[in-house]
Design a protein around this motif. Sequence first.
Motif, short mmCIF file in Angstrom:
data_model
loop_
_atom_site.label_atom_id
_atom_site.label_comp_id
_atom_site.label_asym_id
_atom_site.label_seq_id
_atom_site.Cartn_x
_atom_site.Cartn_y
_atom_site.Cartn_z
N VAL A 199 104.75 -11.67 19.31
CA VAL A 199 103.90 -12.85 19.40
C VAL A 199 104.20 -13.56 20.71
CG1 VAL A 199 103.20 -15.01 18.29
CG2 VAL A 199 104.03 -13.10 16.88
N MET A 200 103.18 -13.91 21.46
CA MET A 200 103.37 -14.63 22.73
C MET A 200 103.28 -16.13 22.46
SD MET A 200 104.00 -13.09 25.58
CE MET A 200 104.15 -13.38 27.36
N ALA A 201 104.23 -16.88 23.02
CA ALA A 201 104.29 -18.32 22.73
C ALA A 201 105.04 -19.06 23.83
CB ALA A 201 104.98 -18.55 21.38
N TYR A 240 107.16 -19.26 28.88
CA TYR A 240 106.08 -18.52 28.22
C TYR A 240 106.50 -17.05 28.10
CZ TYR A 240 101.37 -16.85 27.08
OH TYR A 240 100.27 -16.29 26.47
N MET A 241 106.78 -16.63 26.87
CA MET A 241 107.25 -15.26 26.67
C MET A 241 107.10 -14.88 25.20
SD MET A 241 108.18 -12.51 28.03
CE MET A 241 108.16 -13.11 29.74
N GLY A 242 107.42 -13.63 24.88
CA GLY A 242 107.20 -13.10 23.54
C GLY A 242 108.31 -13.41 22.55
N SER A 243 108.01 -13.16 21.29
CA SER A 243 108.94 -13.46 20.20
C SER A 243 110.22 -12.65 20.28
CB SER A 243 108.25 -13.21 18.85
OG SER A 243 107.68 -11.91 18.81
N THR A 260 95.86 -21.41 15.43
CA THR A 260 96.32 -20.31 14.58
C THR A 260 95.66 -18.98 14.93
OG1 THR A 260 94.69 -21.06 12.94
CG2 THR A 260 96.99 -21.72 12.61
N ASP A 261 94.80 -18.97 15.94
CA ASP A 261 94.28 -17.71 16.49
C ASP A 261 95.25 -17.30 17.59
OD1 ASP A 261 91.92 -17.54 14.91
OD2 ASP A 261 91.01 -19.10 16.16
N ILE A 262 96.12 -16.36 17.27
CA ILE A 262 97.29 -16.14 18.10
C ILE A 262 97.26 -14.82 18.87
CG2 ILE A 262 98.69 -17.54 16.55
CD1 ILE A 262 99.92 -14.93 15.46
#
Length: 436
Positions: A156-158, A279-282, A317-319
């Motif tokens: 997941v990117m967040a 900004y990076m992935g889970s 929530t559209d991830i």
Amino acid sequence: MKKKILSVLVALTVVASLTACSSKKAENSDNNNQKNPSTTTIKVFSNQTDRKTGQGLIEQTLFDNYMKENPNVKIEVEALDDEAYKTKFKAYASGNSLPDLVNAWGQPSFLNEVIDAGILAELNKDDYKDYGFIDGSLEGFSKDGKLYGLPRNTDVMAFYYNKAIFKKNGWEVPKTYADLITLAGKIKAKGLIPCSMDGSDKWPLSIFMNDLVAKLEGDYKTEYRKSIESGDFSNPSYKKAAELLQEAVKAGLFQSGFETSDYGTSLNLFANGQAAMYYMGSWEMSMATNPDVIPEVRDNIGVFMMPVVDGGKGKVTDIAAWNGGGYAVTANSKVKDEAIKLLNYMFKQDNWSKLAWENGVCMSAQDYSAYLTGKETAPQKAFTDIVTGSTSITGVTFNDLGTSEFKSLSEDLSQMLAIGSIKPDEFIKNLEEATK
């Protein structure tokens, strides 16, 4: 880190010679009196260079456990960072000399050409019915109804953010993209980097835009594929996402020189407290348990998703999420059956999924609900809530949906767009050309 292990395959049958020294006689006598079992060496090519933390720790732990349980098996690991890995993978493949078990990405840009070249061994899908892989997770490693690899993660990117810095300055998690841009100015005014960005590797910039399209369009994964297949990127959301990326750069959201900052550099800017966000992935949730991350950061890591865009159809929530990295066995491996046994061992219950979760490393591509304790780190809890509460996921992002050539060209264009060397209209035009 390369781990060299010498594999002894020769049965010693030397007869003691009368002219040899007494120590040599004793050694040869011992060898003659002991039947030396044959040893199987499995060569592994990995993109996990750190074998003491993160996914590299889990990978090495499983290899060590497997060798303990199977003393006649030796596992040799060669590990390189992602970009160097991909370059050497091509070299190995062209020379028909790939190691037995390799890291692979369940994305068309990487896997399709490898499968078509006959490089990967087909796996028996029925073997994995009871392995708990989540719905759709095996699709990226499948083609024409056949399975060629297993995914290890749900990615997941967040945005990671430093909760202590936010609290100290009275900043709130941005609810809209406009709020994010405004926040960037406030953070800069405090002498900090608003958000660390790995711009050198380019793919995070592509995913940033992909994430924005999800906020503009909502559930759009089917349309992404159609755009790649048709070469039609005329949907205004693509251009809007390009404009929003440039807006972020102009506002100073990313560090100066982000386009030359590689993965390690951008990670360290956040881990050392120089950047308020990252900004990076889970897969970087392991920062919360990594002793190399300073306590002021390690103990204060929060997570939030790309904010909604004013006027967009998408929800928070559209991830941007997918099942990416994993493993495959090479078709011409001389120890193919043993390599498949090792692969299957890695993903049995209580192996990868359990170890990864208990160590706070990542979210498995398998059902890990049995391992939830309520004592997880803040990032673990956040990402679990994000996935369970999602209304849609992007699946494989647009830069990885085409050929390897399209991937390279589209990511180059993303970087050029970010630094302002091309305009959004040029980006769209060149993106369409890249599909031809």
